[in-house]
Design an enzyme around this catalytic site. Structure first.
Site, PDB file in Angstrom:
ATOM      1  N   LYS A  12      40.025  37.479  33.477  1.00  0.00           N
ATOM      2  CA  LYS A  12      40.736  38.626  32.892  1.00  0.00           C
ATOM      3  C   LYS A  12      40.906  39.721  33.935  1.00  0.00           C
ATOM      4  O   LYS A  12      40.170  39.779  34.936  1.00  0.00           O
ATOM      5  CB  LYS A  12      39.988  39.185  31.680  1.00  0.00           C
ATOM      6  CG  LYS A  12      38.574  39.739  31.957  1.00  0.00           C
ATOM      7  CD  LYS A  12      38.513  41.225  32.262  1.00  0.00           C
ATOM      8  CE  LYS A  12      37.098  41.688  32.559  1.00  0.00           C
ATOM      9  NZ  LYS A  12      36.893  42.899  33.283  1.00  0.00           N
ATOM     10  N   PRO A  95      36.822  34.590  41.399  1.00  0.00           N
ATOM     11  CA  PRO A  95      35.868  35.282  42.274  1.00  0.00           C
ATOM     12  C   PRO A  95      34.621  35.719  41.501  1.00  0.00           C
ATOM     13  O   PRO A  95      34.720  36.126  40.338  1.00  0.00           O
ATOM     14  CB  PRO A  95      36.661  36.499  42.769  1.00  0.00           C
ATOM     15  CG  PRO A  95      38.088  36.098  42.650  1.00  0.00           C
ATOM     16  CD  PRO A  95      38.170  35.173  41.473  1.00  0.00           C
ATOM     17  N   ALA A  98      33.100  40.100  40.390  1.00  0.00           N
ATOM     18  CA  ALA A  98      34.350  40.681  40.875  1.00  0.00           C
ATOM     19  C   ALA A  98      35.043  41.581  39.860  1.00  0.00           C
ATOM     20  O   ALA A  98      36.077  42.165  40.143  1.00  0.00           O
ATOM     21  CB  ALA A  98      35.299  39.544  41.252  1.00  0.00           C
ATOM     22  N   GLY A  99      34.475  41.677  38.652  1.00  0.00           N
ATOM     23  CA  GLY A  99      35.143  42.446  37.593  1.00  0.00           C
ATOM     24  C   GLY A  99      36.207  41.643  36.889  1.00  0.00           C
ATOM     25  O   GLY A  99      37.112  42.187  36.264  1.00  0.00           O
ATOM     26  N   MET A 100      36.074  40.298  36.958  1.00  0.00           N
ATOM     27  CA  MET A 100      37.087  39.432  36.355  1.00  0.00           C
ATOM     28  C   MET A 100      36.513  38.539  35.247  1.00  0.00           C
ATOM     29  O   MET A 100      37.152  37.593  34.803  1.00  0.00           O
ATOM     30  CB  MET A 100      37.731  38.564  37.430  1.00  0.00           C
ATOM     31  CG  MET A 100      38.290  39.415  38.553  1.00  0.00           C
ATOM     32  SD  MET A 100      39.321  38.474  39.635  1.00  0.00           S
ATOM     33  CE  MET A 100      40.757  38.296  38.619  1.00  0.00           C
ATOM     34  N   ALA A 101      35.283  38.825  34.838  1.00  0.00           N
ATOM     35  CA  ALA A 101      34.627  38.104  33.740  1.00  0.00           C
ATOM     36  C   ALA A 101      34.507  36.596  33.983  1.00  0.00           C
ATOM     37  O   ALA A 101      34.611  35.802  33.037  1.00  0.00           O
ATOM     38  CB  ALA A 101      35.348  38.381  32.418  1.00  0.00           C
ATOM     39  N   GLY A 102      34.282  36.218  35.212  1.00  0.00           N
ATOM     40  CA  GLY A 102      34.175  34.786  35.540  1.00  0.00           C
ATOM     41  C   GLY A 102      33.057  34.084  34.787  1.00  0.00           C
ATOM     42  O   GLY A 102      33.263  33.008  34.211  1.00  0.00           O
ATOM     43  N   GLY A 103      31.871  34.697  34.770  1.00  0.00           N
ATOM     44  CA  GLY A 103      30.751  34.100  34.049  1.00  0.00           C
ATOM     45  C   GLY A 103      31.034  34.049  32.552  1.00  0.00           C
ATOM     46  O   GLY A 103      30.760  33.040  31.891  1.00  0.00           O
ATOM     47  N   ASP A 137      31.732  40.450  27.266  1.00  0.00           N
ATOM     48  CA  ASP A 137      33.108  40.031  27.594  1.00  0.00           C
ATOM     49  C   ASP A 137      33.456  38.631  27.081  1.00  0.00           C
ATOM     50  O   ASP A 137      34.619  38.206  27.144  1.00  0.00           O
ATOM     51  CB  ASP A 137      33.324  40.028  29.122  1.00  0.00           C
ATOM     52  CG  ASP A 137      33.477  41.443  29.674  1.00  0.00           C
ATOM     53  OD1 ASP A 137      33.651  42.373  28.867  1.00  0.00           O
ATOM     54  OD2 ASP A 137      33.418  41.607  30.908  1.00  0.00           O
TER      55      ASP A 137
HETATM   56  P1  ATP Z   1      32.374  41.024  34.398  1.00  0.00           P
HETATM   57  O1  ATP Z   1      33.810  41.270  34.676  1.00  0.00           O
HETATM   58  O2  ATP Z   1      32.110  40.442  33.002  1.00  0.00           O
HETATM   59  O3  ATP Z   1      31.475  42.175  34.748  1.00  0.00           O
HETATM   60  P2  ATP Z   1      31.888  39.803  36.864  1.00  0.00           P
HETATM   61  O4  ATP Z   1      33.182  39.345  37.400  1.00  0.00           O
HETATM   62  O5  ATP Z   1      31.442  41.142  37.326  1.00  0.00           O
HETATM   63  O6  ATP Z   1      31.940  39.796  35.307  1.00  0.00           O
HETATM   64  P3  ATP Z   1      30.497  37.283  37.192  1.00  0.00           P
HETATM   65  O7  ATP Z   1      31.437  36.567  38.078  1.00  0.00           O
HETATM   66  O8  ATP Z   1      30.405  36.839  35.791  1.00  0.00           O
HETATM   67  O9  ATP Z   1      30.716  38.863  37.232  1.00  0.00           O
HETATM   68  O10 ATP Z   1      29.068  37.232  37.912  1.00  0.00           O
HETATM   69  C1  ATP Z   1      28.028  38.143  37.671  1.00  0.00           C
HETATM   70  C2  ATP Z   1      26.704  37.522  38.092  1.00  0.00           C
HETATM   71  O11 ATP Z   1      26.397  36.432  37.236  1.00  0.00           O
HETATM   72  C3  ATP Z   1      26.728  36.971  39.509  1.00  0.00           C
HETATM   73  O12 ATP Z   1      25.795  37.674  40.245  1.00  0.00           O
HETATM   74  C4  ATP Z   1      26.344  35.497  39.390  1.00  0.00           C
HETATM   75  O13 ATP Z   1      25.321  35.147  40.271  1.00  0.00           O
HETATM   76  C5  ATP Z   1      25.854  35.328  37.950  1.00  0.00           C
HETATM   77  N1  ATP Z   1      26.372  34.096  37.272  1.00  0.00           N
HETATM   78  C6  ATP Z   1      25.710  33.383  36.366  1.00  0.00           C
HETATM   79  N2  ATP Z   1      26.457  32.359  35.896  1.00  0.00           N
HETATM   80  C7  ATP Z   1      27.629  32.418  36.527  1.00  0.00           C
HETATM   81  C8  ATP Z   1      28.825  31.653  36.443  1.00  0.00           C
HETATM   82  N3  ATP Z   1      28.937  30.598  35.642  1.00  0.00           N
HETATM   83  N4  ATP Z   1      29.859  32.019  37.216  1.00  0.00           N
HETATM   84  C9  ATP Z   1      29.759  33.109  38.014  1.00  0.00           C
HETATM   85  N5  ATP Z   1      28.656  33.867  38.135  1.00  0.00           N
HETATM   86  C10 ATP Z   1      27.594  33.545  37.405  1.00  0.00           C
END
Ligand code: ATP
Length: 300
Positions: A12, A95, A98-103, A137
């Protein structure tokens, strides 16, 4: 019955983030517009006799109990007393941190995938309710498209989609930003009648989406966390400038950053800009918006 399922888990971007206050339990009271994009992770879940095993295309992903994929599996395994195991492959393209809700996108894929594979019969609302135990998220990633998220970020209201023809450039500077630290610094600046830089006009943004009025959309966009992260990461400002120079009509940081996105109207300019940025920032991607979040594909 199938013994495996494949999922596409979309990232996202935020078209806006405003923070209205802090709840007693420490969660922030947010008002943000979230938009799914086609930059995606792919997950294959296979039934196994027992245990949990995960492999990934990206060595930066934690492969232990910290992985949200494992946490989602454990939550569902316990709740539904599943007595077999799973083996998972994660193609990580979103990424990380990254602020893209990957997890969160991966967790949303697990809810859909495990529900299907083990015929749990969970409704979308039930999945969303359970997902709140793991993060705020995930609910949006299950629903996907364009939504206004309020409260702790899990109260979702569907909005009309952004134009699918918009070309979206994503660029992530190679630094680690702690979401907690960004919010903490924001909180320290907070006081009565605080009017943060980058405050969005969500009313105008929503009107723009409803009326398909690009000018209103762009004028309504904004992210109150951008100035905080940009004070530590000078690349954010540089990337925004480059995107604007190559013809982007709107550029902003997503979430707590540090990823920057830019909207373009034509392929030629976005391609040129992407070629320039990729020389310095290897995580640069051309993508588009989507009205879907997570999706089962291939073997329905
Ligand atoms: P959001 O936008 O929800 O804040 P984000 O982009 O900041 O998400 P993520 O990519 O979800 O952050 O990663 C945050 C932390 O979660 C990372 O430090 C990573 O080590 C950990 N993590 C645990 N499971 C996963 C996964 N399946 N994919 C990515 N990171 C993961």
């Amino acid at each position: 019955m199938k013994d495996s399922v494949k999922l596409k888990a979309r990232a996202k971007i935020n078209l806006s983030i405003d923070i209205k206050g802090i709840f007693e339990d420490g969660y922030h009271d947010v008002e943000m517009v979230m938009q799914s994009i086609n930059l995606s992770d792919y997950i294959i879940i296979r039934k196994a006799e027992r245990g949990f095993e995960i492999t990934s295309s990206n060595s930066d992903v934690p492969l232990d109990k910290k992985n949200i994929i494992y946490k989602t599996w454990e939550l569902l395994r316990e709740k539904y007393s599943i007595d077999s195991g799973v083996s998972i492959f994660l193609e990580k393209n979103i990424p990380i941190a990254a602020g893209m809700a990957g997890g969160s996108a991966d967790s949303a894929a697990m809810f859909l995938g495990i529900n299907k594979l083990f015929e749990l019969g969970m409704s979308e609302d039930e999945m969303i309710e359970e997902s709140k135990k793991l993060g705020s998220d995930i609910a949006f990633c299950i629903k996907g498209g364009t939504h206004l998220a309020t409260g702790k970020g899990t109260d979702l209201k569907k909005l009309p989609s952004l134009d699918k023809n918009i070309r979206v450039l994503i660029c992530k500077p190679d630094i680690f930003v702690s979401t907690k630290r960004v919010y903490k610094k924001f909180d320290n600046m907070y006081e009565k009648d605080f009017n943060p830089l980058g405050k969005p006009d969500n009313k105008l943004l929503i009107e723009g989406l409803e009326e398909k009025d690009n000018e209103k959309i762009v004028n309504g966009m904004g992210n109150v966390l951008e100035a905080v992260t940009a004070s530590w990461c000078k690349d954010i400002g540089k990337i925004k400038k480059t995107m604007t120079r190559f013809g982007s009509y709107a550029t902003m940081m997503s979430g707590s950053g540090p990823t920057v996105f830019g909207f373009f109207n034509d392929y030629k300019s976005i391609k040129k800009c992407s070629n320039v940025l990729r020389k310095k920032y290897r995580q640069t991607y051309i993508t588009s918006t989507s009205d879907k979040g997570v999706e089962i594909y291939g073997n329905k």
